[in-house]
Write a protein that holds these residues in place. Structure first.
Motif, PDB file in Angstrom:
ATOM      1  N   ILE B  24     -60.070 -68.578  18.247  1.00 11.36           N
ATOM      2  CA  ILE B  24     -59.548 -69.874  17.907  1.00 11.36           C
ATOM      3  C   ILE B  24     -59.381 -70.723  19.103  1.00 11.36           C
ATOM      4  N   HIS B  25     -60.135 -71.895  19.051  1.00 10.65           N
ATOM      5  CA  HIS B  25     -60.145 -72.876  20.188  1.00 10.65           C
ATOM      6  C   HIS B  25     -59.525 -74.112  19.585  1.00 10.65           C
ATOM      7  N   MET B  26     -58.472 -74.825  20.118  1.00  8.07           N
ATOM      8  CA  MET B  26     -57.958 -76.124  19.742  1.00  8.07           C
ATOM      9  C   MET B  26     -57.080 -76.969  20.808  1.00  8.07           C
ATOM     10  N   THR B  27     -57.227 -78.134  21.036  1.00  4.83           N
ATOM     11  CA  THR B  27     -56.298 -78.660  21.745  1.00  4.83           C
ATOM     12  C   THR B  27     -55.428 -79.697  21.014  1.00  4.83           C
ATOM     13  N   ILE B  28     -53.977 -79.527  21.242  1.00  6.87           N
ATOM     14  CA  ILE B  28     -53.059 -80.201  20.611  1.00  6.87           C
ATOM     15  C   ILE B  28     -52.592 -81.260  21.560  1.00  6.87           C
ATOM     16  N   GLU B  29     -52.635 -82.414  21.369  1.00  7.65           N
ATOM     17  CA  GLU B  29     -52.464 -83.668  22.391  1.00  7.65           C
ATOM     18  C   GLU B  29     -50.712 -83.787  22.523  1.00  7.65           C
ATOM     19  N   PRO B  30     -50.487 -84.492  23.582  1.00  4.98           N
ATOM     20  CA  PRO B  30     -48.873 -84.621  23.832  1.00  4.98           C
ATOM     21  C   PRO B  30     -48.534 -85.551  22.773  1.00  4.98           C
ATOM     22  N   GLY B  31     -47.397 -85.339  22.263  1.00  4.94           N
ATOM     23  CA  GLY B  31     -46.572 -86.199  21.252  1.00  4.94           C
ATOM     24  C   GLY B  31     -47.279 -86.121  19.923  1.00  4.94           C
ATOM     25  N   GLU B  32     -48.161 -85.373  19.626  1.00  4.51           N
ATOM     26  CA  GLU B  32     -49.037 -85.278  18.469  1.00  4.51           C
ATOM     27  C   GLU B  32     -48.361 -84.391  17.555  1.00  4.51           C
ATOM     28  N   PHE B  33     -48.321 -84.856  15.949  1.00  2.00           N
ATOM     29  CA  PHE B  33     -47.790 -83.868  14.895  1.00  2.00           C
ATOM     30  C   PHE B  33     -49.009 -83.187  14.347  1.00  2.00           C
ATOM     31  N   PHE B  34     -49.120 -81.885  14.631  1.00  2.00           N
ATOM     32  CA  PHE B  34     -50.291 -81.278  14.541  1.00  2.00           C
ATOM     33  C   PHE B  34     -50.293 -80.074  13.526  1.00  2.00           C
ATOM     34  N   SER B  35     -50.789 -80.039  12.334  1.00  2.00           N
ATOM     35  CA  SER B  35     -50.160 -78.938  11.247  1.00  2.00           C
ATOM     36  C   SER B  35     -51.211 -77.734  11.299  1.00  2.00           C
ATOM     37  N   LEU B  36     -51.068 -76.480  11.187  1.00  2.00           N
ATOM     38  CA  LEU B  36     -51.843 -75.346  11.158  1.00  2.00           C
ATOM     39  C   LEU B  36     -51.561 -75.292   9.449  1.00  2.00           C
ATOM     40  N   LEU B  37     -52.749 -75.308   8.752  1.00  2.00           N
ATOM     41  CA  LEU B  37     -52.791 -75.499   7.100  1.00  2.00           C
ATOM     42  C   LEU B  37     -53.429 -74.074   7.059  1.00  2.00           C
ATOM     43  N   SER B 173     -37.603 -86.020   1.302  1.00  2.00           N
ATOM     44  CA  SER B 173     -36.893 -86.731   2.247  1.00  2.00           C
ATOM     45  C   SER B 173     -36.869 -86.196   3.847  1.00  2.00           C
ATOM     46  N   MET B 174     -36.665 -84.613   3.699  1.00  2.00           N
ATOM     47  CA  MET B 174     -36.757 -84.082   5.084  1.00  2.00           C
ATOM     48  C   MET B 174     -38.215 -84.444   5.820  1.00  2.00           C
ATOM     49  N   GLN B 175     -39.289 -84.415   4.991  1.00  2.00           N
ATOM     50  CA  GLN B 175     -40.460 -84.690   5.518  1.00  2.00           C
ATOM     51  C   GLN B 175     -40.323 -85.998   6.535  1.00  2.00           C
ATOM     52  N   PHE B 176     -39.750 -87.077   5.825  1.00  2.00           N
ATOM     53  CA  PHE B 176     -39.657 -88.297   6.144  1.00  2.00           C
ATOM     54  C   PHE B 176     -39.038 -88.313   7.538  1.00  2.00           C
ATOM     55  N   GLU B 177     -37.853 -87.477   7.432  1.00  2.00           N
ATOM     56  CA  GLU B 177     -36.712 -87.545   8.814  1.00  2.00           C
ATOM     57  C   GLU B 177     -37.463 -86.673   9.833  1.00  2.00           C
ATOM     58  N   LEU B 178     -38.241 -85.585   9.522  1.00  2.00           N
ATOM     59  CA  LEU B 178     -38.757 -84.869  10.456  1.00  2.00           C
ATOM     60  C   LEU B 178     -39.648 -85.738  11.305  1.00  2.00           C
ATOM     61  N   LYS B 179     -40.788 -86.434  10.549  1.00  2.00           N
ATOM     62  CA  LYS B 179     -41.720 -87.214  11.035  1.00  2.00           C
ATOM     63  C   LYS B 179     -41.172 -88.154  11.934  1.00  2.00           C
ATOM     64  N   GLN B 180     -40.141 -89.013  11.536  1.00  2.00           N
ATOM     65  CA  GLN B 180     -39.142 -89.783  12.158  1.00  2.00           C
ATOM     66  C   GLN B 180     -38.930 -89.465  13.609  1.00  2.00           C
ATOM     67  N   LEU B 181     -38.042 -88.380  13.543  1.00  2.00           N
ATOM     68  CA  LEU B 181     -37.641 -87.572  14.622  1.00  2.00           C
ATOM     69  C   LEU B 181     -38.416 -87.257  15.444  1.00  2.00           C
ATOM     70  N   GLN B 182     -39.596 -86.639  15.176  1.00  2.00           N
ATOM     71  CA  GLN B 182     -40.733 -86.351  16.168  1.00  2.00           C
ATOM     72  C   GLN B 182     -41.293 -87.777  16.806  1.00  2.00           C
ATOM     73  N   LEU B 189     -45.315 -81.645  18.286  1.00  2.00           N
ATOM     74  CA  LEU B 189     -44.990 -80.570  17.207  1.00  2.00           C
ATOM     75  C   LEU B 189     -45.927 -79.982  16.713  1.00  2.00           C
ATOM     76  N   VAL B 190     -45.879 -78.529  16.484  1.00  2.00           N
ATOM     77  CA  VAL B 190     -46.877 -77.870  15.591  1.00  2.00           C
ATOM     78  C   VAL B 190     -46.109 -77.322  14.606  1.00  2.00           C
ATOM     79  N   PHE B 191     -46.827 -77.787  13.414  1.00  2.00           N
ATOM     80  CA  PHE B 191     -46.255 -77.270  12.206  1.00  2.00           C
ATOM     81  C   PHE B 191     -46.991 -76.413  11.203  1.00  2.00           C
ATOM     82  N   VAL B 192     -46.607 -75.490  10.873  1.00  2.00           N
ATOM     83  CA  VAL B 192     -47.123 -74.462   9.994  1.00  2.00           C
ATOM     84  C   VAL B 192     -46.824 -74.699   8.607  1.00  2.00           C
ATOM     85  N   THR B 193     -47.883 -74.768   7.718  1.00  2.00           N
ATOM     86  CA  THR B 193     -47.574 -74.941   6.445  1.00  2.00           C
ATOM     87  C   THR B 193     -48.518 -74.272   5.466  1.00  2.00           C
TER      88      THR B 193
END
Lengths: 265, 354
Positions: B24-37, B173-182, B189-193
């Motif tokens: 696997i190769h990937m670069t996740i940028e600073p401050g990015e909301f990045f999902s592994l799907l 509602s947690m999706q909105f809150e988490l995104k807002q918080l981030q 943020l690396v988010f697995v879903t």
């Protein structure tokens, strides 16, 4: 409706019968200890504390009681540390053949304790070490460690490893994680095993029989020797004292370190 | 405070078995909301656990903020993590849970108390300090887990299906809150879903994984509108897949699916042989009756979904196509058996790698 009532009655009757079967011998010991006649008599003819006086006044019984407490305390500490460590190793160590190791660890439970005692006795003779106190403690550990292993493995089996990962992630070193998270969470199992260890050691007869040195006997051995020549209420008094002491230790451990907990055993 | 994560040629295999994660190769940028799907078993959680330091890569390098952390133990990585099922310490109060990371950092007592109060206020849990985790609802436990992770001001926040155990309303509602918080914290943020809607809704960018490999990395719209592979097109949303032989000329390529259906393709270079294309149902325009469009068929069934209607259209040659029409309020959906013509522009067709 009627059959339901009969069923319920039978259910309660069986329960009470089992309870009576378990508790009546203890009740008889209390009667024996408090009855003035020097033999078992029913119904009791009065109430006296003279057997207790005799028990506490006997230097022989007192030194036996102290030795029993000392051995039980040392055994509890050693068996708890050893048993809990072994259980952790089995559950977490990724050791090949951990099932076999578990079976071996638990095998002293299957073996008649008198054989364990005899084997240890012969070993000590061969090693020419005499009959030291530590020899007795080692013997007791042999039959008590399995209890600690068993109860600790039970809590480890349900342990959520992510809790340890969460601690690591928050900056706790592996040692810190163990003391902050793992140990507090497996504590109920470890303590339960420790209580078993204390009781089994305090009441231990077959293993002690071979390992005590003459004149330096534990309470169960002293009681047995006494029984061979005398039968009076002192035996009853000694039994009552040892029952109460054991209960006191169990309650004390429960209150201080806590048996019941957020973790289900 | 936030950091770039670089994953360079990382693989993970267990005892020589098939690779759970494969180069696997990937670069996740600073401050990015990045999902592994991806579906279960695609390697997304293993990848996250390697970033966290709970697993060691068999091969490859992971860098955070330019520093190689591949062999750094988990407790020295300075990352926050929100676990699936939260992993709150059951023997400690909410306050102690949140304070744990600060205590490990040997912060003075007064400062810890202040930080914990702030973090709990941020997740709207002021007043719950002395509760035990077992006394909280799922959503509240989720917030404690979040507070515990952000209070240490990590360079990187890792989330392993954090919303999976919540019911749908609460999850939204947690999706909105988490995104807002981030956004407020500006943390990487690396988010697995495994939930594609969740990934599309929250992410700046998404990496779609399948069988340990990266299928595609892109923004939600790129992933949805221009999926790179058959797997991505099929996994994200509904899609009509066609496979056939390339015919026509370089200037006007076309795809011969079968004797009844030939699709005009957008002009593209380097096409040859067998090709797959995808067509989103909402790109298909339905006209009752009519002719001269890309294809003709009959309505087989109509699935009314409130905001839109999903039609299953039977084409000649025992082939079916899904078409989605917005509910414009003009009345009942087209009845089964209605002949329709299907229209789209060649640019709506996405050429997919296998």
């Amino acid at each position: 409706m009627l059959s339901l009532k009969v069923g319920r009655f039978l259910y309660l009757a069986v329960n009470w019968a089992v309870l009576a079967f378990l508790l009546l011998p203890i009740l008889i010991i209390f009667v024996f200890a408090l009855n003035p006649t020097p033999y078992i008599e029913f119904p009791p003819v009065g109430v006296t504390l003279k057997w207790f006086d005799k028990f506490f006044a006997s230097p022989q019984f007192m030194s036996a009681l102290l030795l029993s407490l000392e051995v039980a305390a040392l055994t509890t500490i050693a068996a708890t540390v050893l048993g809990a460590s072994a259980a952790l190793g089995i559950a977490r160590g990724n050791v090949p053949g951990s099932r076999l190791i578990t079976a071996i660890m638990l095998s002293p439970l299957m073996l008649p304790a008198i054989l364990t005692g005899l084997a240890l006795f012969q070993t000590y003779v061969l090693m020419d070490v005499g009959r030291p106190l530590w020899g007795l403690v080692v013997g007791h550990c042999l039959v008590t460690v399995p209890y600690v292993v068993r109860t600790t493995l039970a809590v480890l089996h349900n342990f959520d490893l992510r809790l340890e990962e969460a601690a690591r992630n928050l900056g706790a070193s592996p040692q810190r994680t163990f003391f902050e998270v793992t140990l507090p969470l497996i504590k109920p199992g470890v303590i339960a095993g420790g209580i078993f260890a204390f009781i089994v050691s305090f009441d231990q007869f077959p293993v002690s029989l071979f390992l005590v040195s003459p004149g330096q006997e534990t309470l169960p051995i002293t009681l047995f020797n006494y029984l061979k020549y005398d039968l009076d209420g002192t035996i009853g008094a000694a039994s009552v004292v040892s029952i109460l002491l054991a209960a006191l230790v169990v309650i004390g451990l429960d209150r201080t370190v806590g048996l019941r907990s957020y973790v289900k055993l | 405070m936030s950091a770039r994560i670089e994953i360079v040629g990382v693989s993970k295999s267990y005892d020589g078995a098939a690779r759970a994660v494969d180069d696997i190769h990937m670069t996740i940028e600073p401050g990015e909301f990045f999902s592994l799907l991806g579906p279960s078993g695609c390697g997304k959680t293993t990848t996250l656990r390697m970033i966290a330091g709970f697993e060691m890569p068999s091969e490859g390098i992971i860098r955070v903020g330019g520093q190689d952390i591949t062999r750094v133990p988990a407790h020295k990585r300075d990352m926050g993590m929100v676990f699936q099922n939260y992993a709150l310490f059951p023997h400690r109060t909410v306050r102690e849970n949140v304070a744990f990371g600060l205590r490990m950092r040997k912060m003075p007592r007064a400062a810890i108390a202040k930080k914990v109060d702030e973090a709990l206020a941020m997740v709207a849990l002021t007043g719950f300090e002395d509760r035990m985790p077992g006394q909280l609802s799922g959503g509240q436990q989720q917030r404690v887990a979040l507070a515990r992770a952000i209070v240490i001001e990590p360079r990187v926040l890792l989330c392993d299906e954090p919303l999976g155990a919540l019911d749908k309303k609460l999850r939204q509602s947690m999706q909105f809150e988490l995104k807002q918080l981030q956004k407020t914290l500006g943390v990487t943020l690396v988010f697995v879903t495994h939930d594609q809607e969740e990934a599309l809704a929250m992410s700046d960018r998404i990496a779609v994984l399948s069988r340990g490999k990266v299928e595609q990395v892109g923004t939600p719209t790129e992933i949805y509108d221009r999926p790179a592979t058959r797997f991505v097109a099929d996994f994200i949303g509904e899609t009509n897949l066609f496979r056939g032989e390339l015919v026509g000329t370089d200037g006007a390529p076309a795809l011969r699916v079968d004797g009844h259906l030939t699709l005009a393709l957008p002009a593209a270079d380097g096409l040859s042989g067998a090709i797959s294309v995808g067509l989103r149902p909402e790109k298909v325009r339905l006209t009752p009756g009519g002719a001269g469009a890309q294809a003709q068929g009959t309505v087989e069934s109509a699935n009314f979904q409130g905001g839109h209607v999903l039609y299953r259209i039977a084409l000649a040659g025992n082939r079916h196509v899904l078409a989605q029409s917005p509910n414009d309020g003009s009345g009942a959906p087209l009845a089964a058996g209605t002949p329709v013509s299907l229209g789209w522009t060649p640019a709506d067709l996405v050429i997919l790698k296998d």
